[in-house]
Enzyme design. Structure first.
Site, PDB file in Angstrom:
ATOM      1  N   ASP A 247     -63.693 -28.728  -5.503  1.00  0.00           N
ATOM      2  CA  ASP A 247     -63.593 -27.507  -4.700  1.00  0.00           C
ATOM      3  C   ASP A 247     -63.255 -28.035  -3.325  1.00  0.00           C
ATOM      4  O   ASP A 247     -64.116 -28.583  -2.629  1.00  0.00           O
ATOM      5  CB  ASP A 247     -64.932 -26.763  -4.693  1.00  0.00           C
ATOM      6  CG  ASP A 247     -64.819 -25.454  -3.931  1.00  0.00           C
ATOM      7  OD1 ASP A 247     -64.228 -25.453  -2.828  1.00  0.00           O
ATOM      8  OD2 ASP A 247     -65.302 -24.429  -4.425  1.00  0.00           O
ATOM      9  N   HIS A 248     -61.988 -27.918  -2.930  1.00  0.00           N
ATOM     10  CA  HIS A 248     -61.561 -28.671  -1.746  1.00  0.00           C
ATOM     11  C   HIS A 248     -62.285 -28.220  -0.474  1.00  0.00           C
ATOM     12  O   HIS A 248     -62.321 -28.957   0.504  1.00  0.00           O
ATOM     13  CB  HIS A 248     -60.036 -28.653  -1.587  1.00  0.00           C
ATOM     14  CG  HIS A 248     -59.488 -27.390  -1.009  1.00  0.00           C
ATOM     15  ND1 HIS A 248     -59.263 -26.272  -1.754  1.00  0.00           N
ATOM     16  CD2 HIS A 248     -59.111 -27.067   0.253  1.00  0.00           C
ATOM     17  CE1 HIS A 248     -58.773 -25.312  -0.976  1.00  0.00           C
ATOM     18  NE2 HIS A 248     -58.671 -25.774   0.249  1.00  0.00           N
TER      19      HIS A 248
ATOM     20  N   HIS B  10     -64.870 -21.248  -3.402  1.00  0.00           N
ATOM     21  CA  HIS B  10     -64.995 -21.701  -2.016  1.00  0.00           C
ATOM     22  C   HIS B  10     -66.097 -20.949  -1.261  1.00  0.00           C
ATOM     23  O   HIS B  10     -66.935 -21.540  -0.581  1.00  0.00           O
ATOM     24  CB  HIS B  10     -63.686 -21.507  -1.248  1.00  0.00           C
ATOM     25  CG  HIS B  10     -62.493 -22.156  -1.890  1.00  0.00           C
ATOM     26  ND1 HIS B  10     -62.588 -23.299  -2.631  1.00  0.00           N
ATOM     27  CD2 HIS B  10     -61.172 -21.816  -1.894  1.00  0.00           C
ATOM     28  CE1 HIS B  10     -61.372 -23.635  -3.062  1.00  0.00           C
ATOM     29  NE2 HIS B  10     -60.511 -22.752  -2.635  1.00  0.00           N
TER      30      HIS B  10
HETATM   31  C1  BG6 Z   1     -56.918 -22.408  -2.618  1.00  0.00           C
HETATM   32  C2  BG6 Z   1     -56.423 -21.065  -3.077  1.00  0.00           C
HETATM   33  O1  BG6 Z   1     -57.931 -22.875  -3.456  1.00  0.00           O
HETATM   34  O2  BG6 Z   1     -57.416 -22.291  -1.295  1.00  0.00           O
HETATM   35  C3  BG6 Z   1     -55.383 -20.518  -2.126  1.00  0.00           C
HETATM   36  O3  BG6 Z   1     -55.876 -21.194  -4.377  1.00  0.00           O
HETATM   37  C4  BG6 Z   1     -55.891 -20.509  -0.721  1.00  0.00           C
HETATM   38  O4  BG6 Z   1     -54.977 -19.205  -2.501  1.00  0.00           O
HETATM   39  C5  BG6 Z   1     -56.445 -21.882  -0.360  1.00  0.00           C
HETATM   40  O5  BG6 Z   1     -54.814 -20.173   0.138  1.00  0.00           O
HETATM   41  C6  BG6 Z   1     -57.110 -21.860   0.988  1.00  0.00           C
HETATM   42  O6  BG6 Z   1     -57.389 -23.178   1.339  1.00  0.00           O
HETATM   43  P1  BG6 Z   1     -57.346 -23.640   2.846  1.00  0.00           P
HETATM   44  O7  BG6 Z   1     -57.759 -25.073   2.794  1.00  0.00           O
HETATM   45  O8  BG6 Z   1     -55.956 -23.426   3.339  1.00  0.00           O
HETATM   46  O9  BG6 Z   1     -58.331 -22.752   3.533  1.00  0.00           O
END
Ligand code: BG6
Length: 513
Positions: free
Chosen positions: A204-205, A267
């Site tokens: 989960d980045h 997230h």
């Molecule tokens: C991803 C989603 O996991 O997270 C995207 O699939 C979203 O739809 C993105 O835009 C948001 O990540 P960040 O790091 O740009 O906030």
């Protein structure tokens, strides 16, 4: 002193300074679905930056595994372009790239082709000899989720996943992990049938973002906040994940997912868990994840009889963003002109435990909002209105996850001069101006942690299930009927009116970000 690798999975992510640069074991990273967008946009830029910072093991190789035929050199060229375009550090250093590109390879196969896995096994052995990678493997599944079971099964059948021994093998799985509670249980059972929990890294980045990691430090390394982090002092919490981008070329994916599955279930739940968890007994992966899962399991199921008081969904109509006309969701490529998919969702949630009893957590996430802003706001209770003729405003602690990463505290202050008018002022801490450094990308941290065997910043199976348990009845309710009012917010606005009304009913309002 033990090195992180000697600690064997109990690496403390918050005490890197004890070790300086972390040392990872030699290994080969195999990326399944290597011709997809994520590999060139995120994974290779992250690997290149790790190389640049000396954080890749010196004995390292990376193999792209995908269906399209191409040579090693074609693949290297494509990845070089990805690094050129998306690397955090630019321009690309020619010497570093040269030595990095010698560690990059391509393997063509279908995901269900036994011969392809046998050939992969032989190729990895050959690379072990050549690169000194000692049989250690990370398999990164960057494919559509329908391929996860096949790939894991084939890896097992062909002896590429080791159960025991000196050599290790780990599997990184990109979200979504299931599409509802029962599919997540099935997937969890399947994966656990083939891998031990400490071999599975559910990425989960958000957990790799510096500011998200800082939540633990902020809460548990500062005595002053912990004492009022509870329902005695906190009125409510707001969590916002706003994006000004629309769906772009991801229409087909989004038609299946929607914002709830794409952003909220994973997230946002991680953010909520980190804000609300109890202090862990130590900083090991399991101690932290044990506390997070307790929060997720304490989430009160949504009251289906009063559904609209707790849940709002929206879909963007055409509108203006940054002075430009943009199209509505239903006009996007690969989207049905009658789509019922939500591009916005808001929730009022409660955590039924001692600390948070009675404190609403308001969550909102949306595409095509006025700006990109991810923020957690802790809104404190007001003081008794006895002393001052003018009412003061609630104190608000705002944790800006991105952009402009930082933390601000809104307090009331006397305006200089005679009389005593009160005005809210802000104490503000900004990462970039204080530390003067661009934080590393989330994927850098996460890939590195997986190579170290540290699962702290990855979601555990029980966390994922607890989150699906909450959201599946909501998805089921949405599936019962198409929303009559879609699209219900113009692009460039903060979502549907119903989301404002949800807070207005409680005499509260969304923060202006
Ligand atoms: C991803 C989603 O996991 O997270 C995207 O699939 C979203 O739809 C993105 O835009 C948001 O990540 P960040 O790091 O740009 O906030």
């Amino acid at each position: 002193m033990a090195t992180p690798t000697e600690l064997n999975g109990a690496v403390n992510p918050l005490s890197e300074e004890t070790y300086g640069v972390k040392v990872t074991d030699p290994c080969i990273l195999v990326i399944f679905g290597a011709t997809g967008d994520l590999t060139a946009r995120k994974l290779f830029p992250a690997l290149y930056n790790l190389k640049l910072d000396g954080q890749l093991p010196s004995h390292f190789g990376c193999v792209g595994f995908a269906r399209r035929p191409k040579s090693h050199d074609d693949f290297r060229g494509e990845m070089r372009e990805g690094v050129n375009n998306f690397s955090r550090v630019k321009p690309v250093d020619e010497n570093i790239w040269k030595s990095f590109s010698d560690q990059i390879f391509y393997h063509q196969s279908n995901f269900d082709d036994d011969k392809g896995y046998e050939a992969l096994k032989a190729f990895l052995k050959e690379l072990d000899q050549k690169l000194g990678t000692k049989g250690n493997r990370v398999f990164y599944l960057s494919t559509p989720p329908k391929f996860f079971p096949t790939i894991i099964e084939k890896l097992g059948q062909h002896g590429l996943i080791y159960k025991k021994g000196k050599e290790w093998s780990r599997v990184i799985i990109e979200k979504p992990f299931g599409h509802d509670y029962s599919s997540a249980i099935d997937l969890q059972r399947f994966v656990r049938g083939h891998l031990a929990e400490d071999q599975i890294y559910r990425i989960d980045h958000y957990l790799g973002k510096e500011t998200v990691q800082n939540l633990l430090v902020f809460r548990f390394a500062n005595a002053i906040f912990e004492s009022f982090w509870n329902n005695h002092y906190i009125d409510h919490v707001q969590i916002t994940v706003g994006e000004e981008i629309g769906i772009g070329r991801r229409g087909a994916f989004f038609e299946e997912a929607g914002i709830l599955r794409d952003v909220v279930q994973n997230h946002m739940m991680q953010l909520l868990a980190l804000v609300a968890m109890e202090p862990p007994t130590n900083l090991s992966a399991d101690a932290i994840r044990d506390e997070k899962v307790k929060v997720l399991q304490a989430l009160r199921p949504v009251d289906m009889a009063n559904f609209s008081n707790y849940v709002v969904r929206g879909q963007y109509a055409p509108g203006f963003i940054e002075g430009e006309n943009v199209i509505g969701y239903r006009e996007e490529q690969n989207v049905s002109p009658a789509s019922s998919i939500e591009t916005y969702a808001a929730f009022q949630l409660f955590i039924d435990n001692w600390r948070w009893a009675g404190v609403p957590f308001y969550l909102r996430a949306g595409k095509r909002l006025p700006k990109r802003a991810t923020e957690i706001a802790i809104v404190f209770k007001e003081v008794p209105g006895i002393l001052f003729s003018q009412t003061s405003k609630s104190n608000v602690l705002a944790i800006r996850i991105q952009p402009n990463e930082g933390i601000s505290l809104k307090i009331n202050s006397k305006v200089p001069g005679t009389g005593s008018p009160i005005q809210p002022v802000k104490m503000d801490f900004s990462y970039s101006s204080y530390f003067g450094l661009a934080p590393p990308e989330a994927y850098e941290r996460l890939i590195c942690d997986c190579m170290l065997g540290d699962g702290t910043l990855f979601a555990r199976g029980d966390e994922v299930l607890a989150s699906w348990k909450l959201f599946t009845p909501i998805l089921d309710r949405w599936n019962e009927g198409a929303p009559g009012d879609f699209p219900n917010y113009p692009s460039g606005t903060w979502g549907p009116k119903a989301a404002d009304e949800m807070l207005a009913r409680d005499e509260r309002a969304w923060r202006l970000i």
